[in-house]
Design a protein around this motif. Structure first.
Motif, PDB file in Angstrom:
ATOM      1  N   GLU A 185      14.945 -11.583   0.918  1.00 54.19           N
ATOM      2  CA  GLU A 185      13.559 -11.323   0.525  1.00 54.19           C
ATOM      3  C   GLU A 185      13.407  -9.903  -0.021  1.00 54.19           C
ATOM      4  N   ALA A 186      14.060  -8.917   0.617  1.00 55.11           N
ATOM      5  CA  ALA A 186      13.962  -7.523   0.159  1.00 55.11           C
ATOM      6  C   ALA A 186      14.552  -7.355  -1.241  1.00 55.11           C
ATOM      7  N   ALA A 187      15.546  -8.159  -1.580  1.00 57.38           N
ATOM      8  CA  ALA A 187      16.169  -8.089  -2.905  1.00 57.38           C
ATOM      9  C   ALA A 187      15.342  -8.836  -3.958  1.00 57.38           C
ATOM     10  N   GLY A 188      14.251  -9.480  -3.521  1.00 54.55           N
ATOM     11  CA  GLY A 188      13.399 -10.204  -4.473  1.00 54.55           C
ATOM     12  C   GLY A 188      13.963 -11.536  -4.914  1.00 54.55           C
ATOM     13  N   VAL A 189      14.908 -12.078  -4.140  1.00 54.54           N
ATOM     14  CA  VAL A 189      15.515 -13.365  -4.479  1.00 54.54           C
ATOM     15  C   VAL A 189      14.622 -14.473  -3.924  1.00 54.54           C
ATOM     16  N   ALA A 190      14.267 -15.422  -4.775  1.00 53.91           N
ATOM     17  CA  ALA A 190      13.395 -16.520  -4.361  1.00 53.91           C
ATOM     18  C   ALA A 190      14.145 -17.484  -3.452  1.00 53.91           C
ATOM     19  N   LEU A 191      13.497 -17.841  -2.357  1.00 55.14           N
ATOM     20  CA  LEU A 191      14.042 -18.867  -1.470  1.00 55.14           C
ATOM     21  C   LEU A 191      13.640 -20.233  -2.005  1.00 55.14           C
ATOM     22  N   ILE A 192      14.469 -21.220  -1.770  1.00 57.83           N
ATOM     23  CA  ILE A 192      14.181 -22.585  -2.188  1.00 57.83           C
ATOM     24  C   ILE A 192      13.365 -23.247  -1.084  1.00 57.83           C
ATOM     25  N   ASP A 193      12.269 -23.876  -1.462  1.00 60.17           N
ATOM     26  CA  ASP A 193      11.431 -24.563  -0.478  1.00 60.17           C
ATOM     27  C   ASP A 193      12.236 -25.622   0.255  1.00 60.17           C
ATOM     28  N   GLY A 194      11.980 -25.740   1.546  1.00 59.61           N
ATOM     29  CA  GLY A 194      12.655 -26.741   2.356  1.00 59.61           C
ATOM     30  C   GLY A 194      12.951 -26.201   3.734  1.00 59.61           C
ATOM     31  N   PRO A 195      13.614 -27.013   4.539  1.00 62.94           N
ATOM     32  CA  PRO A 195      13.838 -26.639   5.937  1.00 62.94           C
ATOM     33  C   PRO A 195      14.981 -25.643   6.155  1.00 62.94           C
ATOM     34  N   PHE A 196      15.737 -25.334   5.119  1.00 55.86           N
ATOM     35  CA  PHE A 196      16.910 -24.481   5.265  1.00 55.86           C
ATOM     36  C   PHE A 196      16.701 -23.148   4.562  1.00 55.86           C
ATOM     37  N   LEU A 197      17.589 -22.215   4.795  1.00 57.98           N
ATOM     38  CA  LEU A 197      17.541 -20.914   4.136  1.00 57.98           C
ATOM     39  C   LEU A 197      18.464 -20.978   2.917  1.00 57.98           C
ATOM     40  N   ASP A 198      17.923 -21.480   1.824  1.00 54.87           N
ATOM     41  CA  ASP A 198      18.673 -21.676   0.586  1.00 54.87           C
ATOM     42  C   ASP A 198      18.121 -20.782  -0.513  1.00 54.87           C
ATOM     43  N   PHE A 199      19.007 -20.359  -1.416  1.00 56.12           N
ATOM     44  CA  PHE A 199      18.621 -19.616  -2.606  1.00 56.12           C
ATOM     45  C   PHE A 199      19.642 -19.910  -3.694  1.00 56.12           C
ATOM     46  N   ARG A 200      19.299 -19.523  -4.912  1.00 51.41           N
ATOM     47  CA  ARG A 200      20.245 -19.607  -6.025  1.00 51.41           C
ATOM     48  C   ARG A 200      20.580 -18.189  -6.461  1.00 51.41           C
ATOM     49  N   ASP A 201      21.855 -17.985  -6.783  1.00 50.85           N
ATOM     50  CA  ASP A 201      22.220 -16.693  -7.346  1.00 50.85           C
ATOM     51  C   ASP A 201      21.779 -16.672  -8.813  1.00 50.85           C
ATOM     52  N   PRO A 202      21.922 -15.557  -9.509  1.00 50.86           N
ATOM     53  CA  PRO A 202      21.451 -15.485 -10.900  1.00 50.86           C
ATOM     54  C   PRO A 202      22.131 -16.478 -11.847  1.00 50.86           C
ATOM     55  N   TRP A 203      23.238 -17.091 -11.435  1.00 57.32           N
ATOM     56  CA  TRP A 203      23.947 -18.032 -12.291  1.00 57.32           C
ATOM     57  C   TRP A 203      23.689 -19.478 -11.899  1.00 57.32           C
ATOM     58  N   GLY A 204      22.777 -19.693 -10.966  1.00 56.40           N
ATOM     59  CA  GLY A 204      22.380 -21.049 -10.595  1.00 56.40           C
ATOM     60  C   GLY A 204      23.155 -21.662  -9.451  1.00 56.40           C
ATOM     61  N   ASN A 205      24.098 -20.930  -8.858  1.00 58.98           N
ATOM     62  CA  ASN A 205      24.827 -21.451  -7.697  1.00 58.98           C
ATOM     63  C   ASN A 205      23.878 -21.497  -6.516  1.00 58.98           C
ATOM     64  N   ARG A 206      23.793 -22.646  -5.854  1.00 56.09           N
ATOM     65  CA  ARG A 206      22.910 -22.802  -4.700  1.00 56.09           C
ATOM     66  C   ARG A 206      23.692 -22.524  -3.421  1.00 56.09           C
ATOM     67  N   ILE A 207      23.140 -21.643  -2.594  1.00 57.51           N
ATOM     68  CA  ILE A 207      23.797 -21.236  -1.356  1.00 57.51           C
ATOM     69  C   ILE A 207      22.841 -21.470  -0.196  1.00 57.51           C
ATOM     70  N   GLU A 208      23.344 -22.078   0.874  1.00 55.07           N
ATOM     71  CA  GLU A 208      22.586 -22.238   2.110  1.00 55.07           C
ATOM     72  C   GLU A 208      23.156 -21.262   3.126  1.00 55.07           C
ATOM     73  N   ILE A 209      22.298 -20.494   3.753  1.00 56.72           N
ATOM     74  CA  ILE A 209      22.718 -19.533   4.770  1.00 56.72           C
ATOM     75  C   ILE A 209      22.600 -20.196   6.138  1.00 56.72           C
ATOM     76  N   VAL A 210      23.684 -20.149   6.903  1.00 52.44           N
ATOM     77  CA  VAL A 210      23.697 -20.713   8.254  1.00 52.44           C
ATOM     78  C   VAL A 210      24.211 -19.656   9.221  1.00 52.44           C
ATOM     79  N   GLY A 211      23.633 -19.648  10.405  1.00 57.45           N
ATOM     80  CA  GLY A 211      24.039 -18.692  11.420  1.00 57.45           C
ATOM     81  C   GLY A 211      25.251 -19.184  12.183  1.00 57.45           C
ATOM     82  N   TYR A 212      26.183 -18.287  12.443  1.00 55.98           N
ATOM     83  CA  TYR A 212      27.407 -18.625  13.172  1.00 55.98           C
ATOM     84  C   TYR A 212      27.110 -19.223  14.537  1.00 55.98           C
ATOM     85  N   ASP A 213      26.056 -18.761  15.181  1.00 61.64           N
ATOM     86  CA  ASP A 213      25.745 -19.205  16.541  1.00 61.64           C
ATOM     87  C   ASP A 213      25.339 -20.667  16.627  1.00 61.64           C
TER      88      ASP A 213
END
Length: 152
Positions: free
Chosen positions: A85-113
């Protein structure tokens, strides 16, 4: 191995992402995450993940990814959310913490725990992450598969 035997899948060595520019990609991901660079050339860069890595490859040609994605494991999911959020990257709506990098790669962030994926103790030690532990849900999932952690 017999004629009909097939090899068993055991994990991922790396994920390769196509990006437009290596330096721009390293700067983008560096705004979001702390990481060590394993190696770099004009056409490739390798972000170290202990016993795994992400390969950034110059030359993205396809459109943005919608459903296709990969889950990137972090030590602190809420810190990742704040950095994204601080970097101004838009999150993708939905139940997960997903975003796209500037080249369109979709990444979901998951916690190790909160996941079954587990780094070996020696890898965690080498990464300086021996403090990471699984939550009860992840421990139950692992135990149900006969993969409970050995007592310390």
């Amino acid at each position: 191995m017999g004629e009909s035997a097939k090899p068993r899948l055991v994990g991922f060595n790396h994920v390769a992402l196509e990006v437009g520019d290596i330096e721009e990609a390293l700067a983008f991901y560096g705004r979001l995450f702390t990481f060590d660079l394993r190696g770099k050339s004009d056409a490739m860069a390798f972000i170290d993940l202990g016993d795994q890595f992400i390969a950034l490859q110059k030359g993205r040609r396809q459109p943005s990814d919608e459903g296709r994605h990969f889950g990137l494991v972090v030590d602190d999911k809420e810190a990742a959310r704040r950095a994204i959020e601080a970097a101004g990257v838009a999150l993708i709506d939905g139940p997960f913490l997903d975003f796209r990098d500037p080249w369109g790669n979709r990444i979901e962030i998951v916690g190790y725990d909160n996941i079954q994926f587990t780094k070996a103790p020696n890898v965690l030690r080498g990464m300086g992450l021996t403090h990471l532990v699984k939550n009860d849900s992840a421990k139950k999932e692992l135990a149900a598969k006969g993969m409970a952690a050995e007592p310390a």
